[in-house]
Design a protein around this motif. Structure first.
Motif, PDB file in Angstrom:
ATOM      1  N   ARG A   1      -0.325   8.379  -0.628  1.00 39.14           N
ATOM      2  CA  ARG A   1      -1.073   7.349   0.095  1.00 39.14           C
ATOM      3  C   ARG A   1      -2.008   7.927   1.156  1.00 39.14           C
TER       4      ARG A   1
ATOM      5  N   ASN B   1      -2.634   2.097   3.160  1.00 45.65           N
ATOM      6  CA  ASN B   1      -1.978   3.202   3.869  1.00 45.65           C
ATOM      7  C   ASN B   1      -1.751   2.898   5.359  1.00 45.65           C
TER       8      ASN B   1
ATOM      9  N   ASN C   1       2.716  -1.135  -0.900  1.00 44.81           N
ATOM     10  CA  ASN C   1       3.482   0.011  -0.415  1.00 44.81           C
ATOM     11  C   ASN C   1       4.977  -0.262  -0.556  1.00 44.81           C
TER      12      ASN C   1
ATOM     13  N   LYS D   1       0.514  12.078   7.707  1.00 40.71           N
ATOM     14  CA  LYS D   1       0.352  11.634   6.315  1.00 40.71           C
ATOM     15  C   LYS D   1       1.647  10.990   5.822  1.00 40.71           C
ATOM     16  N   TRP D   2       1.508  10.096   4.852  1.00 41.69           N
ATOM     17  CA  TRP D   2       2.686   9.448   4.285  1.00 41.69           C
ATOM     18  C   TRP D   2       3.626  10.470   3.661  1.00 41.69           C
TER      19      TRP D   2
END
Length: 320
Positions: A159, A210, A129, A149-150
């Motif tokens: 991700r 993630n 990441n 969420k990313w």
């Protein structure tokens, strides 16, 4: 002369009786320890175990008649053990609450607390990441469930869900997140999981691209680096910003210097909470941590000591 002699004998017998009562009480309580000898158990939040283990080893080497046995648990249970008389010392990330202190005073105890070190809450991510800058505002939105969420934090990220990993549901890291980041509100993100200990958080993050792990910074330092400028090579440490939009220029990692000058925003105090009316080995061990030798151990571990002067020097680095 005879009356005076009888008086002295009476006073002597009274003192002897008082000492016997004291000795019997000590035996009844099961306490045989002194300030620097004997055996005791104490409780500590598990997230502090690396630094507490170093302190314990040097303390027992210095005082070879002393044995201090740590009970590593979550912060809530550590404080509960102290309040219920199961231990006389607890290492935590907070001071006594006023109702806790008053409860002990009402039972004729004299609780004491002392700050022994400063560490930081560190955010760790998988090595794959590259989104490694984050703001306090972003963290708050993740923990409150507003960002799940990313892509909510990093537009365009693929991700997927942000999985937040803590060491324990009742740990000091959870308490810090709720009290200091969320302003006293509970964590409501649907994507939060908890392991049983900090080592499991690191393993989880290593295997989960993630995930964000939240741990104490004393777990991060590479013991091979005496400068405390490198972190565990198996994970990536995020830089954190006070500014709402985090950039590499305004974000900081939990290095000692950035904790010292206030740039790193997630710094916390480590406390020794005492309820030891005998002032025995629990006092001896906690005072050792506060001593110059104990504070040097803290400094060498990458944390900030509470006692002593820290000298900052500018160093010019050239590539010859």
């Amino acid at each position: 002369m005879r009356k005076e002699t009888i008086s002295y004998i009476f006073v002597g017998l009274a003192l002897l009786a008082s000492l016997c009562v004291s000795c019997n009480k000590k035996r009844k309580d099961g306490r045989t320890d002194t300030y620097s000898s004997g055996v005791i158990s104490f409780a500590s939040d598990e997230s502090f175990s690396p630094i507490i283990e170093e302190e314990r080893e040097i303390f027992e080497f210095t005082y070879q008649q002393a044995k201090v046995n740590p009970i590593y648990t979550n912060e809530s249970d550590a404080i509960s053990m102290l309040l219920n008389g199961k231990v006389c010392l607890a290492i935590t990330s907070r001071d006594f609450k006023e109702n806790e202190r008053q409860n002990l005073r009402d039972r004729r105890f004299n609780p004491r607390s002392k700050a022994i070190a400063y560490d930081a809450l560190a955010l760790i991510i998988n090595n794959e990441n590259t989104d490694s800058c984050i703001s306090v505002k972003d963290i708050k939105e993740i923990l409150s469930g507003k960002a799940t969420k990313w892509s909510d934090i990093y537009p365009g990220s693929k991700r997927g869900d942000i999985i937040v990993v803590f060491d324990n549901k009742k740990s000091s890291t959870v308490h810090f997140a709720e009290d200091s980041i969320l302003g006293g509100k509970p964590i409501t993100s649907p994507n939060v999981v908890a392991t049983k200990k900090t080592a499991d958080v690191i393993t989880y993050v290593e295997k989960t691209p993630n995930a964000i792990g939240i741990i104490g910074s004393n777990w991060l330092n590479d013991k091979r680096d005496s400068t405390n400028l490198t972190f565990n090579k198996d994970i990536r440490v995020m830089s954190v910003s006070r500014i709402d939009e985090a950039t590499p220029a305004n974000s900081w990692k939990p290095y000692q210097y950035y904790m010292y000058n206030g740039n790193y925003p997630l710094t916390r105090t480590i406390w020794a909470l005492l309820n030891d009316p005998l002032r025995g080995l629990p006092w001896g061990f906690s005072n050792f941590i506060s001593s110059p030798k104990g504070q040097m151990i803290i400094f060498n571990a990458g944390l900030l000591p509470v006692q002593g002067n820290i000298t900052i020097r500018d160093v010019k680095v050239t590539n010859d």
